[in-house]
Structures are given as structure tokens and as C-alpha cells.
Design a protein around this motif. Sequence first.
Motif, PDB file in Angstrom:
ATOM      1  N   ASP A 198       0.717  -1.614   0.005  1.00  8.85           N
ATOM      2  CA  ASP A 198       0.279  -0.289  -0.401  1.00  8.85           C
ATOM      3  C   ASP A 198       0.937   1.366  -0.301  1.00  8.85           C
ATOM      4  N   TRP A 199       2.192   0.737  -0.589  1.00 10.00           N
ATOM      5  CA  TRP A 199       3.555   2.246   0.013  1.00 10.00           C
ATOM      6  C   TRP A 199       2.957   3.292  -1.230  1.00 10.00           C
ATOM      7  N   LEU A 200       2.011   3.282  -1.905  1.00 11.51           N
ATOM      8  CA  LEU A 200       2.110   4.159  -2.674  1.00 11.51           C
ATOM      9  C   LEU A 200       0.219   4.765  -2.966  1.00 11.51           C
ATOM     10  N   VAL A 201      -0.506   4.767  -1.852  1.00 12.37           N
ATOM     11  CA  VAL A 201      -1.603   4.930  -1.665  1.00 12.37           C
ATOM     12  C   VAL A 201      -2.061   6.817  -1.995  1.00 12.37           C
ATOM     13  N   ASP A 202      -0.936   6.973  -1.031  1.00 13.67           N
ATOM     14  CA  ASP A 202      -0.996   8.809  -0.889  1.00 13.67           C
ATOM     15  C   ASP A 202      -0.714   9.305  -2.179  1.00 13.67           C
ATOM     16  N   PRO A 203      -1.467   9.837  -2.791  1.00 12.14           N
ATOM     17  CA  PRO A 203      -0.810  10.203  -4.433  1.00 12.14           C
ATOM     18  C   PRO A 203       0.141  11.541  -4.055  1.00 12.14           C
ATOM     19  N   GLU A 204       0.160  12.297  -3.043  1.00  6.72           N
ATOM     20  CA  GLU A 204       1.480  13.136  -2.783  1.00  6.72           C
ATOM     21  C   GLU A 204       3.012  12.382  -2.846  1.00  6.72           C
ATOM     22  N   PHE A 301      -1.514  -0.985  -4.128  1.00  3.16           N
ATOM     23  CA  PHE A 301      -2.854   0.340  -3.599  1.00  3.16           C
ATOM     24  C   PHE A 301      -3.518  -0.254  -2.809  1.00  3.16           C
ATOM     25  N   ALA A 302      -3.263  -1.256  -2.369  1.00  4.87           N
ATOM     26  CA  ALA A 302      -4.257  -2.413  -0.968  1.00  4.87           C
ATOM     27  C   ALA A 302      -4.124  -1.866  -0.081  1.00  4.87           C
ATOM     28  N   THR A 303      -5.209  -1.265   0.490  1.00  2.00           N
ATOM     29  CA  THR A 303      -4.951   0.094   1.931  1.00  2.00           C
ATOM     30  C   THR A 303      -4.688  -1.138   2.968  1.00  2.00           C
ATOM     31  N   GLY A 304      -3.711  -1.151   3.435  1.00  2.00           N
ATOM     32  CA  GLY A 304      -3.741  -1.324   5.103  1.00  2.00           C
ATOM     33  C   GLY A 304      -2.862  -3.010   4.895  1.00  2.00           C
TER      34      GLY A 304
END
Length: 426
Positions: A198-204, A301-304
Motif C-alpha cells: 500500500d505504499w503508493l496509496v498517498d497521491p503525494e 494500492f491495497a490499503t493496509g
Amino acid sequence: MGQPQQPDQAEAEESGTPASEAGVNPPDGGRGRPALRVGMVGYAFMGAAHSQGWRTAGRVFDLPLDPVQAAVCGRDGDAVRAMADRHGWATTETDWRALIARDDIDLIDICTPGDSHAEIALAALAAGKHVLCEKPLANTVAEAEEMAEAAEEAYGRGQLAMVGFNYRRVPATALARRMVAEGRLGALRHLRVTYLQDWLVDPEFPLTWRLRKESAGSGALGDLGAHIVDLAQYMAGEPVIGVSALMETFVRERPLPAGASAGLASTGAAAGRGAVTVDDTALFTGRFASGAVASFEATRFATGRKNALRIELNGERGSLAFDLERLNELAYHDHTEPAAHAGFRRILVTEPDHPYLDAWWPPGHGLGYEHTFVHQVRDLVHAVAAGRRPEPSFTDGLQVQRVLAAVEESAEKNSVYTPTHTPTSV
């Protein structure tokens, strides 16, 4: 793909030209054994992990050669010297060509982004060095084919080349492969494989090299998908021959990093924005040579989910399941048992007769991620000493690259079934 060699067979099987007869007869490594002098290119996340392997393997396993951390190479002189001091490398270089040219280096370990794998590996093989190259082998099938051909020619001169698919070296996955090879599952029917982060979930999150196609080749597909394709083929003992795929990029623009990369992130404040040119997720189905089918999912993008690699194999006589976040365990169902008391049972993979574990701790004392790199070094050193082809070879890496290319082609063609153009005898 042939039958992957089991770790406890390594010392007993010798074929080909021994390294000592192929002109590789280095001096004593300091522990009463000939040295295998290693030069490593790259010093970030994978460089640290590989350093752990080179530093530790000879202190845990009884190896025929003594790994010597002769030199590490990186473009930033100050940073690479700090890394060398921290991880036990004797000297440093800032040009990989100078590293390869040194006559006190027997093996080149490549831990750089994918866009430089082919150039460095080909130069190292041409210079008479053994090569360990991080996955995926290359950024394109054409590069991988050239590397595999060069490795095959080099093998005739006594040089070995291996790809660093470290998840083969988890004791539980090696045990699962052994059980499949022994026929404990019978004919395979289904495989389900996922690798979720999930390390790319943040768009920034900054636009590091892993998000640029020219550097990484692909995104989640090459970074995570390469691992699960190799692991599935290894555990099944056969190749994927065709796929049907979907790929998507969810965040198409990110801040440009102002500083150097550090692990999966970067340092420094943002300096504008740039386009993401790789996939964020890849989902595909696959068919194996035997007719078994599989589903694959790779996403960042798998949050958590932090490092959630899971594989399940279902056969006519039973099933096996492995979860990297519980990497000392294997779930096994024996379908030949009476239904009244059958079901999945937990195998704690810490016994001395399990792969690799005769050299470690008493039963019940688990291992971790870093031990896979120690086991990788163990297997490669035995292969070099015996002059035996290491596994996974560059040919195995080429097979994975063909699957990745077929996934991209299928996704571009609205998920049409796409052959991998892989001989079923591989």
C-alpha cells in the motif's frame, strides 16, 4: 522449467566444470577456504539486503568457498563509503566499469534499477565474472534474451549467472515445492497468487525511479508480479504458457523528488510534478503447460497491506497455502483423509529436516525476510564451487520476462488471451 533443485541436494549434485578448473581459484578467504570475492553494484534497499546475505552465509552454513565483500559500487562517493562501512564492504568504486575491470573480483552482484541490468551483466560476463542479478532480469524480453544467451555461452567457460528471486529461499516455499514434486497434491488444478502492498496509496508520494517506465520497465507488474510469477512457476514446477490481463494506473501524476531515493521513498522536498508511466496494479489469469489455471494480482494500492504475498495451490489430492506475513508456516490439506477429520493443518516450518533449517535455531525459533538472502548466497556459492547451473538461472528469468510481456500485451488488447511464446519444455 525443469525440476527446481531442492536446497538439501546442493552438496550432493555436481556437474559441469568446477570453478577451480575454469580459472577461478581465488586465494584463501580467511576461514580455511578459497575466497569468492564479490563486487556489488547498488547500495540502497536491495544492496543492504544482499549485504546481509554475503556477510552472514559463511558464518551460518559450512560453505565450500568463503564469500568476501571486496567492493561496493555507487555513483555517490560519500554515500557508498558510508554504506560500505555499515555493511562490511572492504573498498568502494563510483564506476561499475572500474569494478568489473578489477582482477580481485570473482562475482558481480547487480542491485541497480532494471534499466542497467543488461549492460552491467553482459559486461561482467564478458569480463569472466560470475553474476547475480536482482529481479526482474531486465526491462524487456529482448534484453533478457541477450542476457540468457550470454549466460549460456559463459557457462561453457565456467561462469555462472543467477537471478535473485529470493522468495524461493523461504524454507516454507522450498518445503511446498518439495511436497508438490513428491506428488502430495497430485495433478495441480488451480493456483491463486496475490502480492499486495500500500505504499503508493498517498497521491503525494514522490515520483521515484520505480514509477518511471524508462528505469523500472513496469510498475507493480515487474516489481511484485515478477516475484509471484516466478514463485508460482517454481512451486508448480512448470511454466505459464498464456495470460489474460488487466492493468491500471490510478495516480497519473506525482511530485518530483528533489533528493536521492532511500528505500522505497526519496529524500528532499518536491520539485514540481511529473507523469507516472507505469502501472499501479496488474490482474491476470494464466494457464500452465499441464492445463492447470491460475489467477494473479499485484498492486501497491491495497490499503493496509504492507507486504502481503500469498499463494495457494489446489491439486487432486490436496492443497498448500503460504502467506509471507506468516513466513514460518505452511497450510496443508490432505484430501485423501476421511472427510470426518480432514481439513487444513498448520505446518510450523522450523524443523532441522526442513529446507535450510539444519544450520539455524532449535525448532520453533522462526526466521525472517533477511534470511532469504542468506539462503540465496548459500545456494549460489555451492553452485559456483561445483560448477553447476544455479537456480533460478538467467533462462528462468527470461521465462518470467516473457510472462510479464504477455501480460502487458494482453492488457493493451482489452484482455485478449496472449501466449507467452515459451517452450513447454523450459
